[in-house]
Design a protein around this motif. Structure first.
Motif, PDB file in Angstrom:
ATOM      1  N   ASN A  79      17.420 -92.135 -58.752  1.00  0.00           N
ATOM      2  CA  ASN A  79      16.424 -91.250 -58.147  1.00  0.00           C
ATOM      3  C   ASN A  79      15.825 -91.764 -56.849  1.00  0.00           C
ATOM      4  O   ASN A  79      15.265 -91.009 -56.084  1.00  0.00           O
ATOM      5  N   ASN A 406      20.547 -86.920 -51.948  1.00  0.00           N
ATOM      6  CA  ASN A 406      21.636 -86.048 -52.392  1.00  0.00           C
ATOM      7  C   ASN A 406      21.280 -85.222 -53.626  1.00  0.00           C
ATOM      8  O   ASN A 406      22.039 -84.377 -54.058  1.00  0.00           O
ATOM      9  N   LEU A 407      20.119 -85.504 -54.226  1.00  0.00           N
ATOM     10  CA  LEU A 407      19.785 -84.804 -55.471  1.00  0.00           C
ATOM     11  C   LEU A 407      19.291 -83.388 -55.192  1.00  0.00           C
ATOM     12  O   LEU A 407      18.731 -83.104 -54.135  1.00  0.00           O
ATOM     13  N   ASP A 411      19.496 -80.763 -60.534  1.00  0.00           N
ATOM     14  CA  ASP A 411      19.799 -82.087 -61.108  1.00  0.00           C
ATOM     15  C   ASP A 411      18.569 -82.644 -61.807  1.00  0.00           C
ATOM     16  O   ASP A 411      18.623 -83.134 -62.933  1.00  0.00           O
ATOM     17  N   LEU A 412      17.440 -82.563 -61.086  1.00  0.00           N
ATOM     18  CA  LEU A 412      16.237 -83.188 -61.608  1.00  0.00           C
ATOM     19  C   LEU A 412      15.692 -82.466 -62.828  1.00  0.00           C
ATOM     20  O   LEU A 412      15.261 -83.106 -63.782  1.00  0.00           O
ATOM     21  N   ILE A 414      17.458 -80.837 -64.994  1.00  0.00           N
ATOM     22  CA  ILE A 414      18.348 -81.168 -66.115  1.00  0.00           C
ATOM     23  C   ILE A 414      17.937 -82.515 -66.713  1.00  0.00           C
ATOM     24  O   ILE A 414      17.768 -82.660 -67.926  1.00  0.00           O
ATOM     25  N   SER A 415      17.748 -83.507 -65.843  1.00  0.00           N
ATOM     26  CA  SER A 415      17.436 -84.826 -66.393  1.00  0.00           C
ATOM     27  C   SER A 415      16.023 -84.874 -66.986  1.00  0.00           C
ATOM     28  O   SER A 415      15.823 -85.494 -68.033  1.00  0.00           O
ATOM     29  N   GLY A 418      16.222 -83.119 -70.269  1.00  0.00           N
ATOM     30  CA  GLY A 418      17.048 -83.933 -71.174  1.00  0.00           C
ATOM     31  C   GLY A 418      16.299 -85.151 -71.694  1.00  0.00           C
ATOM     32  O   GLY A 418      16.256 -85.396 -72.911  1.00  0.00           O
TER      33      GLY A 418
END
Lengths: 461, 341
Positions: A79, A406-407, A411-412, A414-415, A418
């Motif tokens: 991150n 690049n994120l 993406d964020l 999802i994590s 999760g």
């Protein structure tokens, strides 16, 4: 929300969660080692039971600390890749040393401790739990030296060619007073957390007249250790605050909601702010006290956030250099109030052990004290990290410049979702097991499992 | 020492950390994946977990150390790889978490549902880890879209190309075989024979995917331009070693079977790192944009300091981990009295 905010949210969530388990690991390992040593010296079965019982709780807690620690090490690169590029030359070293010096030691010897009883000489088995305790506390040292560098960078130069910070003095990094102050404060907080778990659980059993003799030993030991440790937490925190006054004046002013520079600075008992979290509506203050806290002198000058903001704008360019005061201010007050409360409680518990406290009615309420260190520890880290905003590395790199470019927001999310789901499930399993093993008591801890329903599985002893 | 020499030493050291990790944790992943298939009764599953119980956590630290050492020695490699593989690493971490917690928690409650759930989490977690690590490593060899600023410009689906997925499957298959040969070596009685039967079948799968992966490495990496059509001794030995494993399995030479799979893993990694050197992240947009040990490393001072640290601690770690393996060298029986947990 943008990727900076989401990355901060995720780091905050995963780190505060991780640190719910760490202090107990740091402190409880020494208690287990101590009780096992007492058994080794005296051959008193009580101590063996205590080592086993607290050892089970230690393991249930330790497992979550370990697995959530993996996230900690990976997410700097995942991150905060620009941060990692900028400081990797310095910050990577304590992390690698932590793995080499501490992670290997605690993991390997924990395996030996769990599985090695009756396979290796008793002395070696005893040594292995001490090495687990030393290993986990060493790991705290190196990660705190790493964090200390972010608060108070030392031993570095900025390389003009590649534009990053580079290490020039490892000794300065390893002896950074900020890191060592954190270490003092954190280790003492670990002992306090373990003491309060032991006090609460012991009171639970003593109140129910179960294994009273055993748990009186635990209660007495934990009230002594808890009193010493919480006092050390207090003085460690105080020294930390004075160092902060010198090195991070903005954070210092922000946790006090101290707007204007003054000599004989007043300490705020309560401040009510507006919705921005950075403006005051009303406050109640005692004069002189803040100056005294800052430098042991009733009339020294304590800079206010307004002046430091102007100073930083001149130094670093335009921008908002004031942390979210509503958070730092209240987190500090929660931490400090609970800290003082824990000192008072352990002193009272210790006094009580001189009489017939096992029949006291108030013992019924003691298990609730287990929650106190969790609240104080979390508040402490929230104020430490949020008080450094907008900096990632004080004075060198801002949070918004450290994030991985690049994120994506997807993406964020999802994590974050999760991790939240998995961490939530871990917490459920952990609390279930903790309650089960606590209630089952020390006799059950001598056996491999506390369940006594042989019809359920094929393999009951 | 010269800067270039230090950079080379650290490349080798990080390769060593990964190799030790794969050799040690490889069978742990295999054992984990096999757990619900090989163990039918509860004490069988406990015996299987006991075979790796004392050491799996210490083995996993080699991964954390590889990560930490990459951060310290090659910050750009760490930054580009970890942010570039973001979702893959997120899944890897989830795999490591559910597997790690399950080893510790599965036997702490007697409810069969509880144990069953954690057994499957061990298996699935181990599978995710092996699959993703294999995919990640083949992607490194394959090359990735990395721009002039060392930033990864692809997404998760870029990583899921056929060659890399084959790499993931290969790592799963080899670790399954590795786990089965390890259990043949560590268990007793019926369970040992069952593990041996598993290793016979798994051998076929592993051998096929290894040969396929070797073949596609010619079409999917720059091996022909970097090394040539003749890959040299190590890659060829990698294939030979996996092929002769069948001989040891069938002759019931379980120690040799285990060692030959371990050697295969060692040689695969050596081949991989040889192909990479001196690059650490290959850009398939422009070779000039690749990260190398020269443009991705820490300063000479930091590399020097870290070399001293490694020189002190790595031998100590090897000594006590070796001792741990020595303590728990005996075979595990399914006799309840000897099982731990």
């Amino acid at each position: 929300m943008d990727i900076v905010t989401l990355s901060r949210l995720q780091f905050g969530l995963t780190t505060v969660y991780h640190f719910l388990f760490v202090p107990l690991t740091l402190g409880l390992s020494w208690f287990v080692a101590y009780f096992q040593t007492r058994y080794y010296q005296t051959r008193d079965e009580d101590f063996r039971k205590l080592a086993k019982f607290w050892g089970k709780l230690f393991l249930i807690n330790f497992a979550i600390g370990v697995v959530t620690g993996i996230v900690q090490e990976f997410q700097f690169g995942m991150n905060w890749s620009e941060y990692s590029r900028y400081v990797g030359d310095i910050f990577g070293a304590p992390l690698a040393i932590e793995a080499l010096m501490a992670f290997f030691m605690e993991s390997t010897f924990l395996g030996i401790w769990i599985f090695g009883e009756n396979k290796i000489p008793e002395k070696a088995h005893l040594a292995s739990i001490w090495l687990v305790a030393i290993g986990s506390n060493l790991s705290a040292l190196w990660i705190l030296l790493a964090n200390g560098w972010m608060q108070h960078p030392v031993g570095y130069v900025i390389n003009e060619v590649n534009g990053r910070a580079e290490l020039v003095d490892f000794f300065a990094l390893a002896t950074n007073p900020k890191g060592w102050l954190f270490f003092w404060h954190t280790i003492a907080a670990g002992f306090t957390a373990a003491s309060f778990l032991i006090l609460g659980v012991s009171a639970y059993h003593i109140f129910r007249k179960q294994n009273v003799k055993l748990f009186k030993i635990s209660f007495h030991t934990a009230s002594i250790v808890g009193l010493i440790a919480s006092t050390l937490v207090f003085f460690g925190g105080h020294t930390n605050g004075q160092f902060m006054y010198e090195t991070q004046p903005m954070k210092f002013a922000a946790i006090e909601a101290h707007w204007e520079t003054s000599s004989a600075a007043p300490f705020s008992i309560i401040t009510i702010g507006d919705l921005s979290g950075k403006q005051e509506i009303w406050s109640l203050r005692i004069p002189y006290v803040l100056s005294f806290l800052a430098c042991n002198n009733f009339t020294c000058e304590v800079k206010g956030t307004d002046d430091i903001q102007a100073e930083y704008e001149a130094l670093y360019g335009p921008g908002d250099y004031v942390p979210l005061i509503v958070v730092t201010y209240w987190a500090f007050r929660i931490m400090m109030t609970i800290g003082l409360l824990m000192m008072a409680l352990t002193a009272l518990f210790l006094l009580a052990t001189r009489g017939k406290y096992e029949n006291a009615k108030w013992m019924k309420w003691v298990p609730w004290v287990i929650a106190l260190p969790y609240l104080a520890n979390s508040s402490g880290w929230i104020l430490t990290e949020m008080g450094r905003q907008p900096w990632l590395v004080q004075g060198l790199l801002k949070v918004e410049d450290g994030v991985s470019p690049n994120l994506t927001v997807v993406d964020l999310w999802i994590s974050i979702i999760g991790y939240t789901l998995v961490y939530g499930a871990l917490a459920v399993a952990m609390v279930y097991l903790m309650k089960k093993y606590i209630k089952a008591g020390p006799d059950a801890a001598l056996h491999e499992s506390v369940d006594v329903a042989p019809t359920l599985v094929g393999s009951q002893e | 020492m010269s800067y270039e020499l230090l950079q080379t030493i650290w490349f080798i050291l990080i390769a060593v950390l990964w190799i030790v990790f794969f050799i040690l944790e490889g069978f742990d992943f295999g054992v984990g994946m096999l757990l619900p298939f090989l163990g039918k009764k509860d004490e069988e599953r406990r015996a299987i977990i006991n075979a790796i119980g004392p050491t799996w956590d210490g083995n996993e630290v080699w991964l954390l150390t590889a990560g930490g050492a990459t951060f310290a020695a090659f910050p750009h490699w760490y930054a580009t790889m970890f942010s570039g593989f973001y979702l893959a690493l997120f899944l890897l971490v989830i795999g490591l978490i559910i597997r790690g917690i399950s080893f510790e928690y599965r036997s702490k409650d007697a409810n069969p549902k509880w144990r069953h759930t954690f057994d499957w989490m061990i298996s699935i977690g181990s599978f995710i880890c092996a699959l993703l690590l294999g995919t990640a490593f083949t992607n490194l060899a394959h090359g990735l879209p990395i721009n002039a600023d060392m930033i990864y410009t692809g997404n998760l689906f870029t990583l899921l190309n056929p060659y890399s997925l084959l790499g993931g499957v290969t790592m799963v298959a080899v670790f399954l075989l590795y786990g089965a040969t390890f259990l043949t070596l560590k268990l007793e009685g019926e369970l040992r024979e069952r593990a041996r039967e598993f290793s016979k079948n798994l051998y076929v799968l592993a051998a096929i995917v290894v040969v396929l992966l070797a073949f596609f490495t010619y079409t999917s990496t720059d091996i022909t331009t970097k090394i040539g059509i003749n890959p040299g001794f190590t890659p060829l030995a990698t294939i030979v070693v996996i092929l002769v494993t069948t001989f040891f399995i069938n002759r019931k030479m379980e120690g040799w079977a285990f060692l030959s799979v371990a050697t295969h893993i060692l040689l695969t990694q050596v081949s991989f790192f040889t192909l990479m050197f001196p690059r650490v992240m290959i850009s398939n947009l422009n070779p000039e944009w690749s990260l190398t040990i020269y443009n991705a490393s820490s300063s000479q001072y930091t590399l020097g300091v870290m070399s001293i640290v490694a020189l002190i601690f790595v031998p100590i770690i090897l000594a006590y981990q070796g001792w741990a393996y020595y303590i728990f060298r005996k075979r595990i029986s399914t006799d309840k009295k000897t099982l731990v947990y």
